[in-house]
Design an enzyme around this catalytic site. Sequence first.
Site, PDB file in Angstrom:
ATOM      1  N   HIS A 135       0.840  -1.208   0.000  1.00  0.00           N
ATOM      2  CA  HIS A 135       0.000   0.000   0.000  1.00  0.00           C
ATOM      3  C   HIS A 135       0.873   1.256   0.000  1.00  0.00           C
ATOM      4  O   HIS A 135       0.564   2.240  -0.658  1.00  0.00           O
ATOM      5  CB  HIS A 135      -0.892   0.037   1.245  1.00  0.00           C
ATOM      6  CG  HIS A 135      -1.888  -1.083   1.314  1.00  0.00           C
ATOM      7  ND1 HIS A 135      -1.753  -2.146   2.177  1.00  0.00           N
ATOM      8  CD2 HIS A 135      -3.039  -1.294   0.636  1.00  0.00           C
ATOM      9  CE1 HIS A 135      -2.783  -2.962   2.023  1.00  0.00           C
ATOM     10  NE2 HIS A 135      -3.576  -2.477   1.104  1.00  0.00           N
ATOM     11  N   ARG A 146      -3.924 -10.440   3.336  1.00  0.00           N
ATOM     12  CA  ARG A 146      -4.357 -11.797   3.701  1.00  0.00           C
ATOM     13  C   ARG A 146      -3.176 -12.740   3.924  1.00  0.00           C
ATOM     14  O   ARG A 146      -3.376 -13.848   4.442  1.00  0.00           O
ATOM     15  CB  ARG A 146      -5.314 -12.351   2.649  1.00  0.00           C
ATOM     16  CG  ARG A 146      -6.663 -11.627   2.642  1.00  0.00           C
ATOM     17  CD  ARG A 146      -7.703 -12.356   1.790  1.00  0.00           C
ATOM     18  NE  ARG A 146      -9.038 -11.814   1.981  1.00  0.00           N
ATOM     19  CZ  ARG A 146      -9.636 -10.943   1.167  1.00  0.00           C
ATOM     20  NH1 ARG A 146      -9.019 -10.495   0.108  1.00  0.00           N
ATOM     21  NH2 ARG A 146     -10.865 -10.510   1.424  1.00  0.00           N
ATOM     22  N   GLY A 157      -3.312  -1.115  -7.048  1.00  0.00           N
ATOM     23  CA  GLY A 157      -2.226  -2.074  -7.259  1.00  0.00           C
ATOM     24  C   GLY A 157      -2.526  -3.020  -8.409  1.00  0.00           C
ATOM     25  O   GLY A 157      -3.656  -3.467  -8.590  1.00  0.00           O
ATOM     26  N   GLN A 215      -9.325  -6.469 -10.874  1.00  0.00           N
ATOM     27  CA  GLN A 215      -9.969  -5.311 -10.227  1.00  0.00           C
ATOM     28  C   GLN A 215      -9.523  -4.007 -10.900  1.00  0.00           C
ATOM     29  O   GLN A 215     -10.343  -3.125 -11.184  1.00  0.00           O
ATOM     30  CB  GLN A 215      -9.597  -5.278  -8.744  1.00  0.00           C
ATOM     31  CG  GLN A 215      -9.945  -3.961  -8.061  1.00  0.00           C
ATOM     32  CD  GLN A 215      -9.669  -3.977  -6.580  1.00  0.00           C
ATOM     33  OE1 GLN A 215     -10.468  -4.511  -5.830  1.00  0.00           O
ATOM     34  NE2 GLN A 215      -8.579  -3.383  -6.141  1.00  0.00           N
ATOM     35  N   LYS A 229      -1.497  -5.888  -8.330  1.00  0.00           N
ATOM     36  CA  LYS A 229      -1.671  -7.182  -7.645  1.00  0.00           C
ATOM     37  C   LYS A 229      -3.084  -7.721  -7.898  1.00  0.00           C
ATOM     38  O   LYS A 229      -3.276  -8.902  -8.152  1.00  0.00           O
ATOM     39  CB  LYS A 229      -1.400  -6.964  -6.150  1.00  0.00           C
ATOM     40  CG  LYS A 229      -2.094  -7.879  -5.185  1.00  0.00           C
ATOM     41  CD  LYS A 229      -1.358  -9.185  -5.050  1.00  0.00           C
ATOM     42  CE  LYS A 229      -1.913 -10.079  -3.985  1.00  0.00           C
ATOM     43  NZ  LYS A 229      -3.356 -10.039  -3.790  1.00  0.00           N
TER      44      LYS A 229
HETATM   45  O1  PAF Z   1      -8.179  -3.389  -3.342  1.00  0.00           O
HETATM   46  C1  PAF Z   1      -8.801  -3.010  -2.322  1.00  0.00           C
HETATM   47  O2  PAF Z   1      -8.247  -2.847  -1.258  1.00  0.00           O
HETATM   48  C2  PAF Z   1     -10.299  -2.775  -2.427  1.00  0.00           C
HETATM   49  O3  PAF Z   1     -10.895  -3.679  -3.300  1.00  0.00           O
HETATM   50  C3  PAF Z   1     -10.658  -1.316  -2.810  1.00  0.00           C
HETATM   51  C4  PAF Z   1     -10.148  -0.977  -4.202  1.00  0.00           C
HETATM   52  C5  PAF Z   1     -10.072  -0.363  -1.798  1.00  0.00           C
HETATM   53  C6  PAF Z   1     -12.178  -1.155  -2.813  1.00  0.00           C
HETATM   54  O4  PAF Z   1     -12.729  -1.437  -1.578  1.00  0.00           O
END
Ligand code: PAF
Length: 285
Positions: free
Chosen positions: A42, A192, A152, A158, A154
């Site tokens: 992050h 995780r 990310g 998404q 990763k």
């Molecule tokens: O990748 C994440 O941590 C989540 O899916 C996000 C993009 C913050 C949406 O809740």
Amino acid sequence: MTASPLATVRTVADLRAHVAAWRRQGLRVALVPTMGALHAGHLSLVSLARTRADRVIASVFVNPAQFGPNEDFAAYPRDEAGDAAQLAAGGCDLLFAPAASEIYPPGFATTVTTAGISESMEGLARPGHFAGVATVVSKLLIQAAPDVAVFGEKDYQQLQVIRRVAIDLDLPVEIVGAPTARAEDGLALSSRNAYLTAEERRVAGVLNVIMARAAGRIAAGDDIAAAEAEGRAAIEAAGFARIDYFETRAADDLRRLGPGVIDAPGRLLAAVLLGRTRLLDNRAI
Ligand code: PAF
């Protein structure tokens, strides 16, 4: 030197007031959406955001809408004080940490869904997940109205879903993908990973080695199906409990590539189960 405490806002009105003040000064604003439990991955997003904007906002919101009924929403690690300290040290300017009722007030009835790109892989394994992600990310982008938002690589599917949403909804924001941060043995950093036992953590490090070999074979012109089959066999032999997918897809719209040789920029994507932990990784081809 310890960083001074990070300014934290919990309402959309306060968030917008900060952003409006920065805009009056002509500053560029970046948003880094997270679910907290922050790690070096992050912080690498925050660092990248810093290079693209004058002010960086991080949001920390464990989004209930993107967890299935049997998933780890209740158990998901939460440590706002620790997250805030890391963000302050990492050069973040503002933390947006809303309560669930701020994001989903009573009567909330709108969902953002995508077709196609969100239907395979994680979309199959986690029904409803991407609708939850697309909805909360759309809201965060509208609330913070940043010039740039960093996610990310990763979670590559998404990232591509979010790019699709931003284009389709004409959201005036640049979506930037940040390279996956990895541990010394190459394991992709993930909140995780904290669930892994010591032995599982050792096995987990093998996944990226197998993926690098398969991606290398495919890039060198080997048959995609053959390289995937070898990779899947290696994952099973290494002791992973289940393979949800190990697939080569087009880097942009995630259409399936192969069998045969690769004919477009590709991405090898995998999700595997180790003990009770699902690990995701991907490699550019
Ligand atoms: O990748 C994440 O941590 C989540 O899916 C996000 C993009 C913050 C949406 O809740």
